[in-house]
Design an enzyme around this catalytic site. Structure first.
Site, short mmCIF file in Angstrom:
data_model
loop_
_atom_site.label_atom_id
_atom_site.label_comp_id
_atom_site.label_asym_id
_atom_site.label_seq_id
_atom_site.Cartn_x
_atom_site.Cartn_y
_atom_site.Cartn_z
N LYS A 33 -6.53 4.91 -1.53
CA LYS A 33 -7.29 3.58 -0.67
C LYS A 33 -8.34 4.26 0.05
CE LYS A 33 -3.65 3.12 2.70
NZ LYS A 33 -2.23 2.61 3.08
N ARG A 119 4.05 -7.33 8.50
CA ARG A 119 2.89 -7.25 8.20
C ARG A 119 2.33 -8.26 7.09
NH1 ARG A 119 -0.40 -1.64 7.06
NH2 ARG A 119 0.93 -1.87 5.09
N TYR A 251 -28.04 14.45 24.97
CA TYR A 251 -28.01 13.32 25.71
C TYR A 251 -27.41 13.36 26.90
CZ TYR A 251 -30.01 10.65 21.77
OH TYR A 251 -30.88 10.25 20.76
N MET A 297 -26.21 11.00 16.89
CA MET A 297 -25.93 10.45 15.73
C MET A 297 -25.77 11.18 14.45
SD MET A 297 -27.31 6.69 14.18
CE MET A 297 -27.27 5.88 15.67
C1 LIG Z 1 -1.35 3.41 2.97
C2 LIG Z 1 -0.23 3.10 2.14
C3 LIG Z 1 0.72 3.90 1.66
C4 LIG Z 1 0.73 5.43 1.68
O1 LIG Z 1 1.16 5.84 3.04
P1 LIG Z 1 1.13 7.27 3.31
O2 LIG Z 1 1.84 7.40 4.74
O3 LIG Z 1 -0.29 7.70 3.51
O4 LIG Z 1 2.09 7.98 2.29
C5 LIG Z 1 1.86 3.46 0.86
N1 LIG Z 1 2.11 2.04 0.75
C6 LIG Z 1 1.06 1.11 1.42
C7 LIG Z 1 1.47 -0.48 1.16
C8 LIG Z 1 0.11 1.58 1.95
O5 LIG Z 1 -0.79 0.66 2.49
#
Ligand SMILES: *Cc1c(COP(=O)(O)O)cnc(C)c1O
Length: 342
Positions: A33, A119, A251, A297
């Protein structure tokens, strides 16, 4: 031009360790992700595919589509319900009744269960109703999962959530049998969960992110596993000058040369997704050279005149410096930076 290197040997070393822990390549889902935690989605997906992983998880449908050709299954973790019909090997995380109800009939889903993180996910007492909706809408329930809120902390909450998930599993398995549904893949462990546990039990796989990228999220008092960071960030020199004693750079002029010194300007700034140095404390690069003044930047200054500088090859000390977690340092890096496999 600044660039990122991705160390393939380190990635494969980490995956090898994780595969042994999980009990097989089919038991790891690569969490890619957010542009693969900033490493680069497509390039990391190709490496995971080459290693032999069959499943990946991503943030949204757009990310899923860009790597769906490489995996048997790609799970979308966090997105609004798509209006289009998804490809046969893309599955969608259903975090609530509302999501179940608004999904297209027949879509592939993984049902998310809230075992205590609060969550996302449905509660244990909502399982019957959720399964009813799933059957009515002919949703293909490929998986059921939960997420641990404290797998990386020195307390027993991991075991408490795990036992709640086991209870939910039993209920779901019984309902699946009653409805005559195909086998469901249960999954719960993230990196910390997998590294902490001796067995996945009857979970089908672990969802592994940070450990694959080379960081062990567990407290050192747990049996330490040597993982190797995959990503390094390099900046290239734009110009060099002598800063005369008493001259101030950047800066606000917060850094003043205590003597005549050579400094150079490099082509990474906070616009590239690096944390901005405020110039009050100096930030050390991988070779020990230190920043001078505030970061701009698109650039920052450093003592010396090296042609290029490795800003970090291990995010641990930077994370401490910026009072954050290792996850955040690479994840923020701009997708526009060139990625090179070494
Ligand atoms: C990001 C995520 C993971 C991976 O977590 P890590 O701590 O990086 O291994 C697993 N499951 C879900 C639902 C996540 O959002």
């Amino acid at each position: 031009m600044a660039f990122i290197t991705l160390n393939k040997a380190h990635l494969f070393h980490n995956l090898h360790i994780l595969v042994i822990k999980a009990g097989g390549k089919e038991k790891l889902m690569a969490v890619l992700k957010d542009n693969a935690y900033g490493h680069g989605l497509r390039i990391m997906a190709e490496l995971c595919h080459e290693f032999g992983l069959k499943r990946a998880a991503v943030k949204n449908v757009e990310e899923a589509k860009s790597i769906a050709d490489l995996f048997d299954e790609v799970l979308v973790l966090v997105d609004a319900v798509p209006t289009e019909k998804l490809a046969h090997n893309i599955s969608f995380s259903a975090h609530s009744y509302a999501m179940l109800e608004s999904l297209h009939d027949g879509e592939n889903i993984h049902l998310s269960i809230d075992t205590g993180m609060h969550r996302n996910g449905i509660k244990e007492n909502e399982i019957e109703r959720a399964m009813e909706i799933i059957v009515q809408k002919k949703l293909q329930i490929k998986g059921v999962f939960t997420h641990f809120r404290s797998a990386d902390e020195l307390n027993s909450e991991f075991f408490w959530q795990r036992s709640l998930f086991e209870r939910a599993k039993k209920r779901i398995k019984a309902l699946a049998q009653q409805y005559g549904l195909p086998k469901i893949a249960f999954h719960s462990c993230n990196s910390a969960g997998l590294l902490r546990t001796d067995t996945l039990g009857d979970d089908a796989f672990a969802r592994v992110g940070i450990a694959m990228y080379g960081y062990n999220p567990l407290h050192p008092s747990f049996n330490p596993v040597l993982l190797k960071p995959v990503l390094a960030l390099w900046a290239e020199k734009l110009s060099t000058r002598v800063l005369k004693k008493g001259e101030r750079v950047g800066y606000g002029g917060v850094y003043e040369a205590p003597y005549d010194e050579v400094i150079s300007t490099y082509d990474i700034g906070y616009g590239d997704g690096f944390f901005r140095f405020n110039g009050i404390t100096s930030i050390a690069m991988a070779d020990g050279s230190v920043s001078k003044g505030r970061m701009s930047m698109d650039s920052f200054c450093l003592g010396g005149d090296a042609k290029e500088v490795c800003m970090f090859e291990n995010a641990t000390t930077l994370a401490q410096e910026f009072k954050t977690i290792t996850y955040e340092i690479p994840t923020k890096l701009s997708p526009a930076l060139k990625r090179i496999i070494i």
